[in-house]
Each structure stands twice: as structure tokens, then as C-alpha cells.
Design an enzyme around this catalytic site. Structure first.
Site, mmCIF file in Angstrom:
data_model
loop_
_atom_site.group_PDB
_atom_site.id
_atom_site.type_symbol
_atom_site.label_atom_id
_atom_site.label_comp_id
_atom_site.label_asym_id
_atom_site.label_seq_id
_atom_site.Cartn_x
_atom_site.Cartn_y
_atom_site.Cartn_z
ATOM 1 N N CYS A 30 0.831 -1.198 0.000
ATOM 2 C CA CYS A 30 0.000 0.000 0.000
ATOM 3 C C CYS A 30 0.874 1.261 0.000
ATOM 4 O O CYS A 30 1.619 1.500 0.944
ATOM 5 C CB CYS A 30 -0.913 0.005 1.219
ATOM 6 S SG CYS A 30 -1.897 1.509 1.340
ATOM 7 N N LYS A 57 -10.902 -8.166 6.247
ATOM 8 C CA LYS A 57 -10.413 -7.440 7.422
ATOM 9 C C LYS A 57 -10.873 -8.113 8.721
ATOM 10 O O LYS A 57 -12.024 -8.527 8.832
ATOM 11 C CB LYS A 57 -10.930 -6.003 7.392
ATOM 12 C CG LYS A 57 -10.482 -5.233 6.181
ATOM 13 C CD LYS A 57 -11.203 -3.896 6.114
ATOM 14 C CE LYS A 57 -10.814 -3.167 4.861
ATOM 15 N NZ LYS A 57 -11.747 -3.322 3.776
ATOM 16 N N VAL A 70 -5.916 1.278 5.584
ATOM 17 C CA VAL A 70 -4.569 1.462 6.113
ATOM 18 C C VAL A 70 -3.969 2.662 5.388
ATOM 19 O O VAL A 70 -4.379 2.971 4.270
ATOM 20 C CB VAL A 70 -3.697 0.195 5.909
ATOM 21 C CG1 VAL A 70 -4.241 -0.948 6.727
ATOM 22 C CG2 VAL A 70 -3.559 -0.200 4.457
ATOM 23 N N GLU A 83 -5.686 7.439 8.139
ATOM 24 C CA GLU A 83 -5.546 8.237 6.924
ATOM 25 C C GLU A 83 -4.099 8.732 6.839
ATOM 26 O O GLU A 83 -3.574 9.329 7.782
ATOM 27 C CB GLU A 83 -6.506 9.426 6.865
ATOM 28 C CG GLU A 83 -7.950 9.048 6.690
ATOM 29 C CD GLU A 83 -8.241 8.405 5.338
ATOM 30 O OE1 GLU A 83 -7.653 8.780 4.317
ATOM 31 O OE2 GLU A 83 -9.068 7.487 5.331
ATOM 32 N N SER A 84 -3.453 8.480 5.716
ATOM 33 C CA SER A 84 -2.008 8.709 5.602
ATOM 34 C C SER A 84 -1.583 10.143 5.862
ATOM 35 O O SER A 84 -0.613 10.375 6.586
ATOM 36 C CB SER A 84 -1.484 8.248 4.244
ATOM 37 O OG SER A 84 -2.063 8.991 3.200
#
Length: 168
Positions: A30, A57, A70, A83-84
Site C-alpha cells: 500500500c 479485514k 490502512v 488516513e495517511s
């Protein structure tokens, strides 16, 4: 420390987060999770990687992160951040010793604009290989990708004033 196991539906939850560390909920390939991993490594923060099977999941992961995406970070106090872009901003504020973002508001805005431009490139990393596997013509997508990469090298356009309400 990375975990090789991939947690899926029915998997038991990992143990508590050790004091002074974080859990990074991730998926091996990811790019959004990679963004958070880069921030963790740049700042020298200790963390364990817990890979999540995004197609199946685990229930406990959905309790921690209702979006089921993720990356997500968990602190030893049980706080969960996901949230990145939010996880990276959290890390920069919670661990201020080695700043990743500039201190000026304009510098921060420029970094965020660059991130937005780059986020437009990421879907092509999935679209093009997937289309190739099915024998589709990807020439248009490759041209679009090259254009988006070229925009990453351009300075952001100047901000224009926007009227939020119609002038009367």
C-alpha cells in the site's frame, strides 16, 4: 519490527502496544501506508508493523478503524489515528524533535499541494498493470501518467481569490 503474518477475518488481535512504541496497521504494497512508514523511519520512531488483509479485514481492526483502511497508527494509550496525511501530520506534531514539515504556513501549504498532486499519480500504479494483464491498450493511461509526473516538476500555480458568495 515487521510482522510477516497478515491478519484476516477471524484472526486474534495483536497484543497491546508497548510503551514508547506504535503499531502501524499496514498492507505490504500500500503506497499510502508506505507514506506513514517513511515518516516513522525519518523521525526514528519505534513501531511494529501489523499487516492487514484488506479483502478480509479482521473484526477487531474495524472496531479500531471504522473505515477499515490502512495506514492506521495505534499508541500505547490506545489512541488510533488513520488516513495517511493525518498520520504523518500527527507524527510531526507528536514527535517534534525532527520536523518533517516546514514551520511557515506557506511552506506547509506547498508541501500539502505537492502531496495532492502526487496522490493523482498513485491510481495509475494499479490501473496500468491491471489493464495490461487483461490485454487492454494502456497507451492513453501512460500518456496521462507522464503528464501528471511532469506536473510534479512544475511550481504550483499562484492562488487566485475566490468569491464564496455571489456578489450582489
Amino acid at each position: 519490527m515487521a510482522t510477516e503474518k497478515c491478519f484476516a477475518k477471524g484472526s486474534p488481535a495483536p497484543g497491546p502496544v508497548p510503551k514508547g512504541q506504535l503499531h502501524l496497521y499496514s498492507m505490504r504494497f500500500c503506497p499510502f501506508a508506505q507514506r506513514t512508514r517513511l515518516a516513522l523511519n525519518s523521525k526514528g520512531i519505534k513501531y511494529d508493523t501489523i499487516n492487514i488483509n484488506l479483502k478480509e479485514k479482521p473484526e477487531w481492526f474495524l472496531e479500531k478503524n471504522p473505515l477499515g483502511l490502512v495506514p492506521a497508527l495505534e499508541t500505547s494509550a490506545g489512541e488510533v489515528i488513520y488516513e495517511s496525511s493525518i498520520t504523518c501530520e500527527y507524527l510531526d506534531e507528536a514527535y517534534p524533535e525532527k520536523k518533517l514539515l516546514p514551520s511557515s504556513p506557506f511552506g506547509k501549504a506547498q508541501q500539502r499541494m505537492l502531496l495532492e498532486h502526487f496522490s493523482k499519480v498513485i491510481p495509475y500504479f494499479y490501473k496500468i498493470p491491471s489493464a495490461r494483464r487483461t490485454g487492454e491498450d494502456v497507451s492513453t493511461q501512460e500518456v496521462e501518467l507522464k503528464e501528471k509526473f511532469a506536473k510534479l516538476n512544475e511550481p504550483p500555480p499562484p492562488c487566485r481569490h475566490v468569491l464564496w458568495f455571489p456578489a450582489s
